[in-house]
Scaffold this motif. Structure first.
Motif, PDB file in Angstrom:
ATOM      1  N   THR A  86       0.827  -1.199   0.000  1.00 37.12           N
ATOM      2  CA  THR A  86       0.000   0.000   0.000  1.00 37.12           C
ATOM      3  C   THR A  86       0.864   1.253   0.000  1.00 37.12           C
ATOM      4  OG1 THR A  86      -0.114   0.163   2.404  1.00 37.12           O
ATOM      5  CG2 THR A  86      -1.800  -1.175   1.319  1.00 37.12           C
ATOM      6  N   GLY A  87       2.187   1.092   0.085  1.00 37.96           N
ATOM      7  CA  GLY A  87       3.079   2.234   0.063  1.00 37.96           C
ATOM      8  C   GLY A  87       3.509   2.695   1.435  1.00 37.96           C
ATOM      9  N   SER A  88       2.944   2.110   2.493  1.00 34.29           N
ATOM     10  CA  SER A  88       3.280   2.549   3.833  1.00 34.29           C
ATOM     11  C   SER A  88       4.088   1.490   4.557  1.00 34.29           C
ATOM     12  CB  SER A  88       2.009   2.842   4.632  1.00 34.29           C
ATOM     13  OG  SER A  88       2.354   3.204   5.942  1.00 34.29           O
ATOM     14  N   ILE A  89       5.129   1.944   5.254  1.00 31.66           N
ATOM     15  CA  ILE A  89       5.930   1.004   6.033  1.00 31.66           C
ATOM     16  C   ILE A  89       6.049   1.477   7.473  1.00 31.66           C
ATOM     17  CG2 ILE A  89       7.252   0.111   4.087  1.00 31.66           C
ATOM     18  CD1 ILE A  89       9.491   2.078   4.887  1.00 31.66           C
ATOM     19  N   VAL A  90       5.172   2.381   7.871  1.00 24.41           N
ATOM     20  CA  VAL A  90       5.243   2.955   9.205  1.00 24.41           C
ATOM     21  C   VAL A  90       3.964   2.604   9.965  1.00 24.41           C
ATOM     22  CG1 VAL A  90       4.262   5.172   8.494  1.00 24.41           C
ATOM     23  CG2 VAL A  90       5.793   5.079  10.451  1.00 24.41           C
ATOM     24  N   ALA A  91       4.109   2.388  11.272  1.00 21.80           N
ATOM     25  CA  ALA A  91       2.944   2.100  12.109  1.00 21.80           C
ATOM     26  C   ALA A  91       2.120   3.373  12.285  1.00 21.80           C
ATOM     27  CB  ALA A  91       3.400   1.577  13.465  1.00 21.80           C
ATOM     28  N   GLU A  92       0.824   3.198  12.416  1.00 20.58           N
ATOM     29  CA  GLU A  92      -0.064   4.329  12.649  1.00 20.58           C
ATOM     30  C   GLU A  92      -0.951   4.028  13.846  1.00 20.58           C
ATOM     31  OE1 GLU A  92      -0.950   4.738   8.031  1.00 20.58           O
ATOM     32  OE2 GLU A  92      -1.786   6.400   9.202  1.00 20.58           O
ATOM     33  N   LEU A  93      -1.132   5.027  14.707  1.00 20.66           N
ATOM     34  CA  LEU A  93      -1.973   4.896  15.880  1.00 20.66           C
ATOM     35  C   LEU A  93      -2.948   6.051  15.930  1.00 20.66           C
ATOM     36  CD1 LEU A  93       1.115   4.009  16.863  1.00 20.66           C
ATOM     37  CD2 LEU A  93      -0.056   3.777  19.022  1.00 20.66           C
ATOM     38  N   GLU A  94      -4.092   5.799  16.558  1.00 21.17           N
ATOM     39  CA  GLU A  94      -5.059   6.847  16.874  1.00 21.17           C
ATOM     40  C   GLU A  94      -4.927   7.097  18.368  1.00 21.17           C
ATOM     41  OE1 GLU A  94      -7.154   8.264  14.683  1.00 21.17           O
ATOM     42  OE2 GLU A  94      -6.639   6.958  13.005  1.00 21.17           O
ATOM     43  N   LEU A  95      -4.596   8.326  18.753  1.00 20.56           N
ATOM     44  CA  LEU A  95      -4.461   8.662  20.160  1.00 20.56           C
ATOM     45  C   LEU A  95      -5.589   9.590  20.591  1.00 20.56           C
ATOM     46  CD1 LEU A  95      -0.609   9.303  20.476  1.00 20.56           C
ATOM     47  CD2 LEU A  95      -1.878   7.182  20.848  1.00 20.56           C
ATOM     48  N   TRP A 115       5.490   8.492   2.686  1.00 21.60           N
ATOM     49  CA  TRP A 115       6.610   9.407   2.493  1.00 21.60           C
ATOM     50  C   TRP A 115       7.964   8.867   2.949  1.00 21.60           C
ATOM     51  CZ3 TRP A 115       4.803  15.062   3.791  1.00 21.60           C
ATOM     52  CH2 TRP A 115       3.935  15.482   2.790  1.00 21.60           C
ATOM     53  N   ARG A 116       8.007   7.716   3.575  1.00 17.83           N
ATOM     54  CA  ARG A 116       9.265   7.108   4.019  1.00 17.83           C
ATOM     55  C   ARG A 116      10.094   8.076   4.874  1.00 17.83           C
ATOM     56  NH1 ARG A 116       9.266   2.346   1.621  1.00 17.83           N
ATOM     57  NH2 ARG A 116       8.363   2.095  -0.444  1.00 17.83           N
ATOM     58  N   LEU A 117       9.453   8.585   5.900  1.00 20.84           N
ATOM     59  CA  LEU A 117      10.106   9.521   6.812  1.00 20.84           C
ATOM     60  C   LEU A 117      10.933   8.762   7.842  1.00 20.84           C
ATOM     61  CD1 LEU A 117       7.073  11.891   7.416  1.00 20.84           C
ATOM     62  CD2 LEU A 117       9.018  12.264   5.895  1.00 20.84           C
ATOM     63  N   PRO A 118      11.920   9.435   8.454  1.00 22.69           N
ATOM     64  CA  PRO A 118      12.752   8.784   9.475  1.00 22.69           C
ATOM     65  C   PRO A 118      12.045   8.745  10.825  1.00 22.69           C
ATOM     66  CG  PRO A 118      13.492  11.033   9.160  1.00 22.69           C
ATOM     67  CD  PRO A 118      12.391  10.798   8.148  1.00 22.69           C
ATOM     68  N   VAL A 119      10.864   8.107  10.846  1.00 20.27           N
ATOM     69  CA  VAL A 119      10.076   7.996  12.072  1.00 20.27           C
ATOM     70  C   VAL A 119       9.626   6.554  12.258  1.00 20.27           C
ATOM     71  CG1 VAL A 119       9.289  10.388  11.895  1.00 20.27           C
ATOM     72  CG2 VAL A 119       7.854   8.558  10.991  1.00 20.27           C
TER      73      VAL A 119
END
Length: 125
Positions: free
Chosen positions: A11-20, A58-62
């Motif tokens: 899907t193009g995303s390699i970063v975890a996502e959370l809802e806080l 965006w492949r950010l350093p996060v």
């Protein structure tokens, strides 16, 4: 409800996502290792919707993206002194590095994150 979504690379995303939320943001941000971008958005904000769609690719350093609905979480909005949406803050290993100010493109965000994380950290708001 905080839910961690790991998206497939397809899907193009390699970063975890959370809802806080007001109820769990402090506990989560104090416990999570690595770099978190804390992003305040609102459903009525067109730029927020665009960022929500684009940012994961965006492949950010996060390590993760932590989304907060500003309309439903007034306590966090007040503590982080959110004045406009979207508002983005950097947290690394429970330390607060402040607001990320960059134009809306991946290269500027990568540079802004690197610059911000090189500054003096503070406690979470």
């Amino acid at each position: 409800h905080s839910q961690c979504h790991h998206f497939d690379i397809a899907t193009g995303s390699i970063v975890a996502e959370l809802e806080l939320t007001d109820f769990d943001a402090d506990r989560q941000l104090l416990a999570l290792p690595g770099v978190s971008l804390v992003i305040f958005t609102s459903t009525g904000c067109a730029r927020c919707r665009w960022l929500r769609e684009q940012l994961p690719a965006w492949r950010l350093p996060v390590t993760r993206l932590c989304w907060i609905d500003a309309g439903d979480n007034g306590g966090l909005v007040a503590r982080y002194q959110v004045r406009h949406l979207p508002a983005v803050f950097a947290v690394r290993d429970s330390q607060f590095f402040g607001a990320l100010n960059a134009s809306f493109n991946p290269q500027d965000w990568r540079q802004a994150i690197d610059t911000l994380l090189a500054t003096q950290a503070d406690e979470l708001p």
